[in-house]
Design a protein around this motif. Structure first.
Motif, PDB file in Angstrom:
ATOM      1  N   UNK A 165     -65.624 -24.726 -46.017  1.00 32.98           N
ATOM      2  CA  UNK A 165     -64.286 -24.597 -45.455  1.00 32.98           C
ATOM      3  C   UNK A 165     -64.124 -23.265 -44.730  1.00 32.98           C
ATOM      4  N   UNK A 166     -62.891 -22.816 -44.520  1.00 28.40           N
ATOM      5  CA  UNK A 166     -62.619 -21.687 -43.632  1.00 28.40           C
ATOM      6  C   UNK A 166     -63.334 -20.406 -44.044  1.00 28.40           C
ATOM      7  N   UNK A 167     -63.445 -20.141 -45.326  1.00 28.44           N
ATOM      8  CA  UNK A 167     -64.081 -18.906 -45.806  1.00 28.44           C
ATOM      9  C   UNK A 167     -65.553 -19.092 -46.131  1.00 28.44           C
ATOM     10  N   UNK A 168     -66.196 -20.061 -45.509  1.00 27.30           N
ATOM     11  CA  UNK A 168     -67.600 -20.367 -45.798  1.00 27.30           C
ATOM     12  C   UNK A 168     -68.505 -19.171 -45.526  1.00 27.30           C
ATOM     13  N   UNK A 221     -59.610 -17.681 -41.098  1.00 29.90           N
ATOM     14  CA  UNK A 221     -58.689 -18.503 -40.313  1.00 29.90           C
ATOM     15  C   UNK A 221     -57.994 -19.539 -41.167  1.00 29.90           C
ATOM     16  N   UNK A 222     -57.146 -20.372 -40.567  1.00 25.61           N
ATOM     17  CA  UNK A 222     -56.330 -21.319 -41.343  1.00 25.61           C
ATOM     18  C   UNK A 222     -57.153 -22.478 -41.890  1.00 25.61           C
ATOM     19  N   UNK A 223     -56.742 -22.973 -43.035  1.00 28.47           N
ATOM     20  CA  UNK A 223     -57.359 -24.178 -43.584  1.00 28.47           C
ATOM     21  C   UNK A 223     -56.954 -25.405 -42.775  1.00 28.47           C
ATOM     22  N   UNK A 224     -55.723 -25.441 -42.306  1.00 26.11           N
ATOM     23  CA  UNK A 224     -55.237 -26.548 -41.470  1.00 26.11           C
ATOM     24  C   UNK A 224     -54.830 -25.954 -40.129  1.00 26.11           C
ATOM     25  N   UNK A 225     -55.775 -25.890 -39.193  1.00 26.98           N
ATOM     26  CA  UNK A 225     -55.525 -25.243 -37.909  1.00 26.98           C
ATOM     27  C   UNK A 225     -54.455 -25.965 -37.100  1.00 26.98           C
ATOM     28  N   UNK A 226     -54.343 -27.285 -37.238  1.00 34.07           N
ATOM     29  CA  UNK A 226     -53.354 -28.037 -36.477  1.00 34.07           C
ATOM     30  C   UNK A 226     -51.940 -27.671 -36.915  1.00 34.07           C
ATOM     31  N   UNK A 275     -71.260 -33.577 -41.347  1.00 30.01           N
ATOM     32  CA  UNK A 275     -70.260 -32.558 -41.033  1.00 30.01           C
ATOM     33  C   UNK A 275     -68.927 -33.245 -40.760  1.00 30.01           C
ATOM     34  N   UNK A 276     -67.862 -32.780 -41.416  1.00 29.64           N
ATOM     35  CA  UNK A 276     -66.522 -33.317 -41.151  1.00 29.64           C
ATOM     36  C   UNK A 276     -66.138 -32.981 -39.719  1.00 29.64           C
ATOM     37  N   UNK A 277     -65.626 -33.956 -38.974  1.00 27.32           N
ATOM     38  CA  UNK A 277     -65.277 -33.700 -37.575  1.00 27.32           C
ATOM     39  C   UNK A 277     -64.075 -32.750 -37.505  1.00 27.32           C
ATOM     40  N   UNK A 278     -64.004 -31.994 -36.413  1.00 24.65           N
ATOM     41  CA  UNK A 278     -62.956 -30.994 -36.286  1.00 24.65           C
ATOM     42  C   UNK A 278     -61.557 -31.553 -36.402  1.00 24.65           C
ATOM     43  N   UNK A 279     -61.332 -32.746 -35.865  1.00 22.68           N
ATOM     44  CA  UNK A 279     -59.990 -33.337 -35.891  1.00 22.68           C
ATOM     45  C   UNK A 279     -59.535 -33.695 -37.300  1.00 22.68           C
ATOM     46  N   UNK A 280     -60.470 -33.854 -38.241  1.00 23.79           N
ATOM     47  CA  UNK A 280     -60.111 -34.243 -39.615  1.00 23.79           C
ATOM     48  C   UNK A 280     -60.167 -33.082 -40.597  1.00 23.79           C
ATOM     49  N   UNK A 281     -60.585 -31.901 -40.148  1.00 21.37           N
ATOM     50  CA  UNK A 281     -60.714 -30.781 -41.079  1.00 21.37           C
ATOM     51  C   UNK A 281     -59.373 -30.392 -41.700  1.00 21.37           C
ATOM     52  N   UNK A 282     -58.304 -30.396 -40.886  1.00 26.88           N
ATOM     53  CA  UNK A 282     -57.006 -30.005 -41.407  1.00 26.88           C
ATOM     54  C   UNK A 282     -56.468 -30.974 -42.433  1.00 26.88           C
ATOM     55  N   UNK A 283     -56.544 -32.271 -42.139  1.00 28.22           N
ATOM     56  CA  UNK A 283     -56.049 -33.265 -43.094  1.00 28.22           C
ATOM     57  C   UNK A 283     -56.899 -33.261 -44.359  1.00 28.22           C
ATOM     58  N   UNK A 284     -58.210 -33.043 -44.211  1.00 30.94           N
ATOM     59  CA  UNK A 284     -59.076 -32.952 -45.388  1.00 30.94           C
ATOM     60  C   UNK A 284     -58.697 -31.737 -46.227  1.00 30.94           C
TER      61      UNK A 284
END
Length: 344
Positions: free
Chosen positions: A255-258, A34-39, A269-278
């Motif tokens: 990350x996405x390909x973990x 899936x996408x690295x930056x889902x947003x 764990x990085x929160x879901x809302x910050x995964x894209x910006x991270x």
């Protein structure tokens, strides 16, 4: 008559097809991808009338060049502020545009950010693997032949949705303007493997993204963390954004390909809302972690979902470059100099 298609003219090594991910197969050892930056991925899809999780092109720092075949293709581009050139004209992202056959479109990495997304109205007609077109290159699943996109690959399109704006238009998507200086985390589930002062140092010291990072994991550089009593655990599930700390003490953010499971303790764990910006951090970038509670994490994720629930607004792009051909076609003195006044 053939349906319109996108042809890849050139693609950097980080260019793949990604939908929202391959769900329901982690228990069988199949990663979600899936996408690295889902947003940003969802924003691009919504801007051209697709479902938010539809297939789109994920473009890495290597860039991308595209051409339309067998008809015009309406595209949306969102994510990192890449440099977009359409027939030599620079356009500002995020945006929508219609790519005509014979026109040249290129994306190149800008000053910041790591990932950009190209969605096409009508979506790409690709055969799903285990219910998804997400590309996982390590296992050869999804996308186009299971690998990154390359020159001369052809991506056929489905029925094109009717859009009210086909001239280049800027997307109004303020939710994509996110801070990358502070990354919010929820502590655990194995933060008890670290002394309280080590957890505090994890949260207060600056971290730098390593150049060895990829779609599978973001490796961090900084003062190593010490474990209170060993660093091996019984392997358990790996969530997107989980921060493992191996024996060397330098965290790895999954990350996405973990991998589906792992045997190192996870301090947070990085929160879901910050995964894209991270994910948009580049190697060498520095940042800090900040601990929040689950209620805060849920509220932040809900706010993003509510932003995506509304139509993505567009405004016509204002020309910022004035080539000589454009200037010569204008009356630059009309209305300024009277027809009866002498010209000095």
């Amino acid at each position: 008559m053939s349906a319109p298609a996108l042809r890849i003219v050139a693609a950097g090594p980080g260019t793949t097809i990604q939908d929202s991910g391959r769900h329901g197969y982690l228990r069988f050892g199949v990663t979600g991808a899936g996408p690295m930056d889902a947003l940003a991925h969802a924003t691009a899809n919504l801007a051209v009338g697709n479902a938010p999780g539809a297939s789109a092109i994920e473009v890495g720092l290597g860039g991308l060049s595209l051409a339309a075949e067998d008809g015009p293709v309406t595209l949306a581009i969102a994510g990192a502020p890449f440099t977009v050139m359409l027939d030599g004209q620079k356009l500002e992202t995020p945006l929508t545009l219609t790519l005509e056959p014979g026109a040249a479109l290129s994306l190149r990495a800008g000053a910041t950010g790591a990932w950009c997304y190209v969605a096409a109205a009508g979506g790409f007609v690709l055969a799903p693997v285990l219910g998804s077109t997400a590309t996982h290159t390590r296992s050869g699943l999804g996308g186009l032949d299971g690998g990154p996109l390359k020159a001369d690959d052809r991506l056929p399109l489905g029925a094109t949705a009717e859009l009210s704006h086909t001239a280049p238009s800027r997307l109004i998507a303020p939710w994509l303007d996110r801070s990358r200086d502070v990354v919010r985390v929820v502590l655990g589930p194995q933060d008890d493997f670290f002394a309280s002062e080590v957890v505090e140092r994890f949260l207060t010291q600056p971290w730098t993204l390593s150049g060895r990072s990829d779609r599978m994991g973001y490796l961090l550089e900084g003062e190593p963390l010490t474990h209170a009593g060993g660093f091996n655990i019984v392997s358990d599930g790996i969530a997107h954004g989980a921060i493992q700390v191996p024996g060397e003490g330098l965290p790895i953010v999954q990350m996405a390909d973990r991998a589906p499971t792992g045997g190192y303790p996870k301090i947070a764990t990085v929160i879901g809302a910050d995964l894209g910006s991270f994910a948009q951090l580049r190697p060498g970038a520095s940042f800090r972690f900040a601990a929040v509670d689950i209620a805060t994490a849920v509220a932040a994720r809900r706010a993003q979902a509510e932003a995506l629930a509304r139509p993505v607004e567009r405004v016509p792009l204002i020309r910022t470059e004035l080539p000589s051909e454009f200037l010569l076609g204008l009356n630059l003195v009309g209305g300024v100099v009277s027809a009866k006044a002498p010209i000095a």
